[in-house]
Scaffold this motif. Structure first.
Motif, PDB file in Angstrom:
ATOM      1  N   PHE A  45       9.332  -2.443   1.890  1.00 44.14           N
ATOM      2  CA  PHE A  45       8.639  -2.768   3.129  1.00 44.14           C
ATOM      3  C   PHE A  45       8.975  -4.200   3.542  1.00 44.14           C
ATOM      4  CE2 PHE A  45       5.262  -4.539   5.661  1.00 44.14           C
ATOM      5  CZ  PHE A  45       5.034  -3.550   6.602  1.00 44.14           C
ATOM      6  N   PHE A  46       9.319  -4.402   4.817  1.00 38.93           N
ATOM      7  CA  PHE A  46       9.556  -5.733   5.384  1.00 38.93           C
ATOM      8  C   PHE A  46       8.581  -5.953   6.530  1.00 38.93           C
ATOM      9  CE2 PHE A  46      13.405  -5.401   3.019  1.00 38.93           C
ATOM     10  CZ  PHE A  46      13.851  -6.706   2.797  1.00 38.93           C
ATOM     11  N   TRP A  74       8.896  -6.618   0.448  1.00 39.44           N
ATOM     12  CA  TRP A  74       8.370  -6.242  -0.858  1.00 39.44           C
ATOM     13  C   TRP A  74       9.003  -4.932  -1.310  1.00 39.44           C
ATOM     14  CZ3 TRP A  74       5.739  -8.625   2.920  1.00 39.44           C
ATOM     15  CH2 TRP A  74       4.969  -9.755   2.592  1.00 39.44           C
ATOM     16  N   ALA A  75       9.046  -4.754  -2.604  1.00 38.66           N
ATOM     17  CA  ALA A  75       9.447  -3.488  -3.212  1.00 38.66           C
ATOM     18  C   ALA A  75       8.512  -3.225  -4.376  1.00 38.66           C
ATOM     19  CB  ALA A  75      10.891  -3.537  -3.686  1.00 38.66           C
ATOM     20  N   LEU A  88       8.206  -6.566  -6.388  1.00 40.94           N
ATOM     21  CA  LEU A  88       9.213  -7.560  -6.046  1.00 40.94           C
ATOM     22  C   LEU A  88       8.893  -8.120  -4.675  1.00 40.94           C
ATOM     23  CD1 LEU A  88      12.432  -5.546  -7.010  1.00 40.94           C
ATOM     24  CD2 LEU A  88      11.088  -7.058  -8.475  1.00 40.94           C
ATOM     25  N   ARG A  89       9.194  -9.430  -4.488  1.00 46.26           N
ATOM     26  CA  ARG A  89       8.982 -10.050  -3.190  1.00 46.26           C
ATOM     27  C   ARG A  89      10.173 -10.920  -2.838  1.00 46.26           C
ATOM     28  NH1 ARG A  89       4.094 -14.131  -2.621  1.00 46.26           N
ATOM     29  NH2 ARG A  89       5.527 -15.413  -3.829  1.00 46.26           N
ATOM     30  N   VAL A 131       3.852   0.607  -0.513  1.00 41.20           N
ATOM     31  CA  VAL A 131       3.350  -0.729  -0.210  1.00 41.20           C
ATOM     32  C   VAL A 131       3.391  -0.929   1.299  1.00 41.20           C
ATOM     33  CG1 VAL A 131       5.663  -1.722  -0.542  1.00 41.20           C
ATOM     34  CG2 VAL A 131       3.643  -3.203  -0.683  1.00 41.20           C
ATOM     35  N   TRP A 132       2.383  -1.686   1.815  1.00 36.80           N
ATOM     36  CA  TRP A 132       2.336  -1.953   3.253  1.00 36.80           C
ATOM     37  C   TRP A 132       1.631  -3.293   3.484  1.00 36.80           C
ATOM     38  CZ3 TRP A 132       4.620   1.314   6.742  1.00 36.80           C
ATOM     39  CH2 TRP A 132       4.510   0.961   8.085  1.00 36.80           C
ATOM     40  N   PHE A 133       2.220  -4.129   4.323  1.00 38.21           N
ATOM     41  CA  PHE A 133       1.638  -5.422   4.689  1.00 38.21           C
ATOM     42  C   PHE A 133       1.437  -5.475   6.196  1.00 38.21           C
ATOM     43  CE2 PHE A 133       2.611  -6.565   0.466  1.00 38.21           C
ATOM     44  CZ  PHE A 133       1.959  -7.761   0.160  1.00 38.21           C
ATOM     45  N   ILE A 134       0.353  -6.156   6.625  1.00 36.06           N
ATOM     46  CA  ILE A 134       0.119  -6.330   8.055  1.00 36.06           C
ATOM     47  C   ILE A 134       0.488  -7.744   8.507  1.00 36.06           C
ATOM     48  CG2 ILE A 134      -1.660  -4.566   8.162  1.00 36.06           C
ATOM     49  CD1 ILE A 134      -3.741  -6.814   8.137  1.00 36.06           C
TER      50      ILE A 134
END
Length: 606
Positions: A511-512, A519-520, A528-529, A551-554
């Protein structure tokens, strides 16, 4: 203050115990911010109706389902555990259901709430029909005929002079209505049920359903009996082959009609009964009801499923209602429209931001492992040997890539030595036109024409790829079972390994959030980041044998990850520490997506 789970390096055994202990502590302190939306139970459906583009189905144990657009279904809260045999809606909000032991209820808010009426009977009611918002009729066993003039709130019993049981009702206008039943009895009213005329068809067949379009009417019953009402007269219309009882009739007009019945029988006519064609449904369970709204139709009666048609009943697909499904991925095009996929071709969708979910049929019975929603109408799903596409919000899905059959040389090999089928584990679209899929044996596929055709790229990678992500039409990343990250600078036509983890654990999700931060996550609690567009990756671990699946980032700081054994963790500091979000169900979670800080979904087993 919430206890936090620190991400540590090189001490996996300690960390996994810490995770379990803190999850329990947090769960005891406060409720979960997540709610369970879907857990499907299976009941047999007995009746279906369609009006104004919407459909309703009811059945055993008070089962109630609805579809707002003929594309997907959601289960509705019922008012009873009695069997429901009939349903009628006059518009999107006003409807009525009837059933076992005189059960009657009405709604004026689209089924959000049901008000139980008290009819003057205790006999089973088998059918209900409305001529407008206020005037309706119901019929049932032992000569029961009821009329309502206030939308189903109150009912009056009518003495029609017959003691036979009645099974079918239809109001073709607020004044005119028909009821059919035992031993060929046909009742007719032209003054909203105040007076009735009756006849008994010479065949004497029991009639189970009646339906009108304009001045043309149809009734069906025992021994494949079909009656047509034309020029104010009922006449028998024979089928070209013997068939069992027919239980329901509907159509898209007076000429185009569909009848269903015992052993999965479906017959259609395009010319008001001059010719009939028997249609295949793939099953042999009795079909108890059918409803068509234009060319879109649904039939009910089979165990754990409905049948759907988009061509007026000529072709049918199974829409499964199996309990406790397993989902593998979720994707939303916007805050309202999303899809989730799973095992055995499972495909669910929502159009209202997750308030209700319903199934769609991709026409594929093998596992679907990935889904990508590009817009609210354009969506792709992939899995074992297939990529499917919808460009109309899920009304219809079609295969845009299917793995070619094995060669003759491959088939000559012993079964144990044959190359297994390709499974596509991930989909990623940069825009509506350009997309990629990754899967087993290093497979990477590319489309540049909105998914209409797919090209398999030569990657030189032999291990399975579970995830991929593209930052631009040229720059992308992929990762898989060997824990190796791969990067491409030319749209996937050449891939270069890039060392990321010394553990060799499989990486399951990439996810980017922007061009720099990504991240992975993967097996063994691997996280991983990168903060430099993937040039270097910092390794972190939750520890133990825990598999992290998505994984998910906002933003650069706040994100979530999901995994095995109820893992659903939240970070506010870019992954430096993680807090359990206390999911309400302890199961293996496989897919995750957010459309904003307060709206997200996690899907998984059970």
């Amino acid at each position: 203050m919430k206890p936090r789970i620190e991400v540590r390096r090189h001490c996996p055994g300690v960390v996994v115990l810490l995770v379990c202990a803190l999850v329990a502590a947090v769960r005891a302190e406060e409720p979960s911010p997540w709610e369970l939306q879907v857990r499907r139970d299976a009941t047999r459906l007995l009746a279906v109706c369609g009006n104004f583009g919407a459909f309703w189905a009811v059945g055993e144990q008070g089962a109630m389902l609805s579809s707002a657009d003929g594309k997907l279904w959601s289960r509705r809260k019922s008012f009873t555990e009695r069997a429901l045999y009939g349903v009628s809606f006059t518009d999107a909000t006003n409807g009525c259901v009837v059933g076992e032991m005189g059960a009657v209820a009405w709604t004026e808010d689209g089924g959000e709430h049901w008000v139980v009426a008290k009819p003057p009977v205790t006999e089973d009611l088998r059918a209900v029909s409305f001529g407008n918002r206020n005037v309706g009729m119901a019929c049932g066993l032992k000569g029961t005929v009821l009329m309502t003039y206030d939308g189903g709130r109150t009912w009056l019993r009518k003495d029609v002079g017959y003691g036979e049981s009645f099974f079918g009702a239809w109001m073709s206008s607020p004044a005119e209505g028909w009821i059919v039943g035992e031993r060929g009895v046909i009742l007719h009213t032209v003054d909203a049920g105040r007076t009735w005329t009756a006849e008994r068809h010479p065949s004497g067949r029991w009639l189970y359903a009646v339906w009108f379009s304009g001045d043309t009417g149809w009734a069906v019953g025992r021994n494949g009996g079909i009656l047509r009402y034309l020029l104010k007269k009922w006449e028998e219309i024979p089928l070209p082959a013997p068939t069992g009882p027919l239980y329901s009739v509907s159509g898209s007009g007076p000429q185009a009609v569909c009848v269903v019945g015992a052993d999965g029988a479906v017959w259609t006519t395009p010319d008001a009964g001059t010719t009939w064609v028997k249609r295949e449904t793939g099953g042999h369970e009795d079909l108890t009801a059918v409803a068509l709204n234009g060319r879109v139709g649904w039939a009910v009666g089979t165990e754990n499923s409905l049948l759907s048609s988009i061509d007026g009943g000529e072709g049918w697909a199974t829409y499964s209602l199996e309990s406790l499904p397993s989902y593998t991925e979720v994707s939303f095009a916007d805050a309202g429209s999303g899809w989730t996929v799973g095992r055995s071709g499972l495909l669910w969708a929502t159009r209202d931001g997750g308030k209700s979910w319903g199934q769609q049929d991709a026409g594929w019975r093998k596992d679907l492992t990935s889904v990508f929603a590009v817009t609210r109408n354009l969506c792709f799903a992939a899995g074992e040997g297939v990529i499917v596409k919808t460009d109309n919000g899920g009304l219809a899905w079609r295969r845009v890539w299917v793995e070619p059959p094995p060669s003759a040389a491959e088939l000559e090999k012993p079964k144990a030595e044959r190359k297994p089928p390709i499974t596509l584990y991930d989909l990623h679209f940069f825009d509506a036109r350009r997309g990629w899929a990754a899967g087993s044996d290093g497979t990477v596929m590319y489309t540049g024409n909105e998914g209409e055709s797919w090209e398999r790229l030569k990657t030189g990678i032999e291990r399975s790829l579970f995830t991929l992500w593209f930052l631009s039409p040229n720059t992308g990343f992929a990762a898989g079972e060997d824990g190796q990250l791969y990067v491409t600078a030319n749209g996937g036509r050449r891939w270069t390994p890039r060392a990321a983890t010394g553990g060799g654990e499989a990486l399951r999700s990439l996810f980017f959030i922007d061009a720099d931060y990504g991240w992975a996550v993967g097996d063994g609690g691997t996280i991983l980041r990168t903060t430099d567009a993937g040039l270097t990756w910092k390794e972190m671990r939750l520890g133990g044998a825990l598999s992290l699946r998505d994984v998910w980032f906002i933003d650069r700081k706040q994100g979530w990850l999901v995994g095995e054994r109820g893992t659903l963790l939240h970070t506010w500091d870019g992954g430096g520490s993680w807090v359990s979000d206390r999911p309400p169900v302890q199961t293996d979670y496989a897919g995750l997506m957010f459309v904003g800080p307060g709206q997200g979904w996690a899907v998984g087993d059970r």
